[in-house]
Design an enzyme around this catalytic site. Structure first.
Site, PDB file in Angstrom:
ATOM      1  CG  ASP A  13      -2.035   0.966   1.256  1.00 39.16           C
ATOM      2  OD1 ASP A  13      -2.195   1.706  -0.049  1.00 39.16           O
ATOM      3  OD2 ASP A  13      -2.870   0.997   2.197  1.00 39.16           O
ATOM      4  CG  ASP A 107      -3.208   3.770  -3.645  1.00 39.52           C
ATOM      5  OD1 ASP A 107      -4.276   2.995  -3.926  1.00 39.52           O
ATOM      6  OD2 ASP A 107      -3.414   4.612  -2.601  1.00 39.52           O
ATOM      7  CD  GLU A 108      -5.587  -0.762  -1.552  1.00 37.71           C
ATOM      8  OE1 GLU A 108      -5.308  -1.629  -0.440  1.00 37.71           O
ATOM      9  OE2 GLU A 108      -6.557   0.075  -1.331  1.00 37.71           O
TER      10      GLU A 108
END
Length: 364
Positions: A13, A107-108
């Site tokens: 993350d 983003d993860e």
């Protein structure tokens, strides 16, 4: 009979991703409270830096509220093309370690490194090396959770944020879950968490103490999931073929709109945002949905499916206009509109699917 070895799952993350990219690219923003979004009266925070979060600023918060909490807050307009490019860099790093990558957003992502491609001895060492490479190659930091299933890995990635990692081993998993508040559990949203608290379920231990029959009575089809995660159980594999179900974009107007021309101009901007993503990814949907939020915050959606798919920009624009016109005349002013495409098809003659680490435009 020999027991199957546990999986090695990493949840990576990025730390305050959008805001961190802005601080990286503009040195004057470093160390300052930054919000990605618009400071306009009807603006919304898309992302907040850690400096802003110390004041209580959070994503999805109205900009006026954020400014009241942090008068020194600096707004940076979103640059989704830059965030997508950085996301592709990060994905390229992941691909050096495993082919089993399941993105959740820009983003993860989950990574199954049970058999990592670089031969590193542990998932801990793998996560550490991945995070170091992300920092070296992008100038950004990431946090990681390591465990034997996806549920625990995602929970673990929050434990040492920012720029840290945490592991939940098979020996500690069930006991660790018992001490956590249910509001932290993936799959337990704010409404469900409140329902659980009303039933006396505050922690994982409280949830584990409830029988399956009790959970079925109060939570229906979700009972099996809650029963499992209260015991640290989650059999879901990391699925690299998991496709996007939809792509959408929405905007909040500076003032409530009643004029058709202004409303439709906003709808067309959102349709064009979505079309840009569809073209880049060669993913074309069959269903178009227009979302409308009125001045009193009442929200409605209008959808229509197209048998052959929406494969041209003008087709998406026209479909979006027809849907927004179905709510005319609006009984109240309109504060927000959004356009979403779903039920994806491949384009005619195309075999390329959705990007493994793609994102969708989300206008703040």
């Amino acid at each position: 009979m020999e027991r199957e070895a546990p999986r090695k799952i990493i949840h990576v993350d990025m730390d305050a991703f959008y805001a961190s990219v802005e601080q990286r690219d503009d040195p004057s923003l470093r160390g300052r409270p930054v919000a990605v979004g618009s400071p306009a009266a009807r603006g919304v925070v898309a992302a907040a830096s850690y400096e802003a979060r110390t004041f209580g600023v959070r994503s999805a918060m109205p900009s006026v509220t954020a400014l009241r909490k942090c008068p020194e807050l600096v707004f940076a307009p979103p640059r989704f093309e830059v965030y997508r490019a950085v996301s592709r860099q990060i994905h390229a790093i992941f691909a050096d370690y495993t082919t089993l990558i399941q993105p959740l957003s820009l983003d993860e992502a989950y990574l199954d490194v049970t058999e990592n491609l670089r031969g590193l001895p542990t998932a801990w060492a793998t996560a550490k090396e991945i995070r170091a490479r992300i920092h070296d190659e992008t100038g950004l930091t990431a946090s990681a959770g390591i465990s034997y299933n996806k549920f625990l890995a995602k929970l673990a990635s929050d434990q040492r944020k920012p720029n840290g990692q945490f592991a939940v081993t098979p020996e500690m998993g069930a006991a660790w879950v018992e001490g956590l508040p249910v509001g932290r559990f993936h799959g337990v949203g704010p409404v469900t968490a409140e329902r659980m608290r009303a039933l006396g379920i505050e922690t994982g231990a409280d949830l584990r103490a409830r029988s399956m029959a009790f959970l079925q009575e109060h939570f229906g089809s979700s009972a099996a999931w809650y029963h499992g995660i209260a015991r640290g159980l989650d059999d879901r594999p990391v699925d690299p073929d998991r496709t996007r179900k939809s792509s959408g974009s929405e905007t909040t107007f500076d003032r409530d709109l009643t004029e058709a021309a202004e409303i439709e101009a906003g709808v067309l901007r959102m349709a064009d945002d979505v079309w840009e993503w569809c073209e880049k990814t060669r993913a074309f949907g069959r269903t178009v949905t227009v979302k409308v939020k009125f001045a009193d915050f009442r929200q409605i959606t209008r959808s229509r499916s197209h048998a052959g798919g929406v494969t041209a920009q003008e087709q998406l624009r026209q479909a979006s206009l027809e849907l927004i016109r179905s709510v005319y005349p609006p009984r109240k002013g309109i504060r927000l509109v959004g356009v979403t495409v779903s039920n994806f098809n491949a384009a005619p003659g195309e075999t390329e699917g959705l990007p493994l680490f793609g994102g969708e435009p989300q206008a703040p």
